[in-house]
Design an enzyme around this catalytic site. Structure first.
Site, mmCIF file in Angstrom:
data_model
loop_
_atom_site.group_PDB
_atom_site.id
_atom_site.type_symbol
_atom_site.label_atom_id
_atom_site.label_comp_id
_atom_site.label_asym_id
_atom_site.label_seq_id
_atom_site.Cartn_x
_atom_site.Cartn_y
_atom_site.Cartn_z
ATOM 1 C CD GLN A 1 -3.138 -6.794 -3.353
ATOM 2 O OE1 GLN A 1 -3.827 -7.501 -4.087
ATOM 3 N NE2 GLN A 1 -1.954 -6.342 -3.730
ATOM 4 C CG ASN B 1 -5.244 1.795 -7.310
ATOM 5 O OD1 ASN B 1 -4.464 1.886 -6.351
ATOM 6 N ND2 ASN B 1 -6.413 1.216 -7.182
ATOM 7 N N GLY C 1 0.865 -1.182 0.000
ATOM 8 C CA GLY C 1 0.000 0.000 0.000
ATOM 9 C C GLY C 1 0.900 1.230 0.000
ATOM 10 C CG ASP D 1 -0.031 2.065 -5.840
ATOM 11 O OD1 ASP D 1 -1.143 1.637 -6.206
ATOM 12 O OD2 ASP D 1 0.578 1.630 -4.859
HETATM 13 O O1 MRU Z 1 0.682 -3.955 -4.545
HETATM 14 P P1 MRU Z 1 0.048 -3.201 -3.418
HETATM 15 O O2 MRU Z 1 -0.809 -4.045 -2.546
HETATM 16 O O3 MRU Z 1 1.046 -2.388 -2.635
HETATM 17 O O4 MRU Z 1 -0.917 -2.166 -4.155
HETATM 18 C C1 MRU Z 1 -1.666 -1.279 -3.376
HETATM 19 C C2 MRU Z 1 -2.621 -0.469 -4.153
HETATM 20 O O5 MRU Z 1 -2.679 -0.528 -5.366
HETATM 21 C C3 MRU Z 1 -3.451 0.526 -3.390
HETATM 22 O O6 MRU Z 1 -4.695 0.714 -3.998
HETATM 23 C C4 MRU Z 1 -2.712 1.870 -3.349
HETATM 24 O O7 MRU Z 1 -1.419 1.692 -2.847
HETATM 25 C C5 MRU Z 1 -3.413 2.899 -2.523
HETATM 26 S S1 MRU Z 1 -3.300 2.503 -0.814
HETATM 27 C C6 MRU Z 1 -3.960 3.783 0.078
#
Ligand code: MRU
Length: 344
Positions: A193, A244, A47, A234
């Protein structure tokens, strides 16, 4: 939420191991920056805002016990290792660069004082993220009706931040203001997730959540079960293109097709004005095993080719509004995002 995503305690960094949720709640402790870098790389913590906080704390650990003559060189090495862990979320580099500015401003201090200054900054980044999410949630709540059913993708919740969440911060703020809120959560293949983490934390907060396979989103949208889509990001480019979790872009296309508003919850730390558009955002590719295996068991034939981009880019034209901690941005985003970033 009762469980802490990340915490600085006794000069170590503690994180709940998100790979094991929801089956087991295991907290891991890291005492050096290499451990923190490995935790980010292997998704113990994930995240965008959460990995920013983790990286800042990793820098503080990395600078500990460094004689001040070596501090700049040591910082450069630690920053490089941490930045190399995951490329897409800009929060990571943002937090490390912020730590670097504190280092440069305090180079005259002795080693102990320098470490304390760096530790204080890392903890400030953590605490500010909590406050940012609360504020973002309040603005986002203005866009949510009562009752409302919100569709979300991936996990942009307490587990993805210092706490409270961005997209799920909007959900929490709406619920806390007395609205009757329920959530549909895409499971979010391949890392799950949505079904593992979003469902886990919403259940803990007693917010009704229904999980669906990603491929069911068009169906629930066409059945008019969804009032709005809210996702995290992201990295959002200067023109409003949104990187994202993979699967966000098709969701935006489907939301537009069915006339459902598509909102992005984006703390200003995830908006990168140096990136002109989505094409300039680096997209991480993850291991083939995320596709060829499930729960440690092979599900695809040996030798098959794979392609596993972890993120996609939703074009700005599909985004109804971008919610930040300083207010809501509407198109044209090139103007509105800059205005919010520059507002003090
Ligand atoms: O691969 P991840 O689990 O780190 O990806 C996370 C996401 O895509 C979230 O939607 C993003 O980081 C926003 S978190 C507030």
């Amino acid at each position: 939420m009762a469980v802490k995503t990340i915490e600085w305690r006794d000069n170590s960094v503690r994180m709940i191991d998100q790979r094991l949720l929801p089956a087991r709640e295991v907290v891991r402790t890291y005492r050096d920056y290499k451990g923190v870098a490995e935790a980010i790389r292997t998704m113990v913590i994930r995240g965008a805002p959460a990995i920013g906080v983790a990286a800042a704390m990793g820098v503080a650990l990395g600078i500990r016990n460094t004689a001040h003559a070596q501090a700049s060189a040591r910082f450069a090495m630690v920053a490089k290792a941490l930045k190399a862990t995951r490329p897409t979320a800009v929060n990571l580099a943002w937090a490390i660069d912020r730590m670097g500015r504190v280092l440069e401003a305090n180079l005259e201090l002795d080693a102990g004082e320098l470490f304390r200054a760096m530790r204080a900054e890392a903890i400030a980044i953590y605490e500010e993220d909590l406050a940012v999410n609360r504020s973002l949630g309040k603005f986002g709540n203005e866009l949510v009706g009562d009752p409302a059913t919100i569709l979300t993708h991936c996990n942009a919740g307490a587990l993805a931040t210092a706490g409270y969440g961005t997209a799920l911060g909007v959900v929490r703020a709406a619920r806390d203001s007395g609205k009757n809120i329920q959530v549909y959560a895409d499971e979010t293949r391949p890392f799950l997730q949505g079904s593992r983490l979003t469902a886990w934390e919403l259940r803990k907060d007693r917010i009704p959540v229904t999980i669906i396979a990603d491929s069911m989103a068009a169906t629930v949208l066409s059945q008019k079960k969804i009032d709005c889509v809210v996702v995290g990001t992201d990295r959002t480019a200067a023109n409003g293109d949104v990187a994202n979790k993979i699967g966000t872009y098709p969701l935006a296309v489907m939301a537009r097709r069915h006339g459902v508003p598509f909102y992005v919850a984006a703390p200003l730390s995830s908006i990168d004005l140096n990136c002109p558009n989505g094409a300039a955002i680096p997209i991480e590719e993850r291991a083939a095993s995320e596709l060829t295996e499930f729960g440690g068991k092979r599900i695809a034939p040996a030798g098959v080719l794979t392609y596993n981009p972890a993120f996609d880019v939703t074009p700005a034209e599909l985004v109804t509004a971008i919610i930040t901690e300083r207010g809501i941005a509407y198109p044209p985003y090139t103007k509105s995002l800059r205005a919010l970033k520059e507002k003090s």
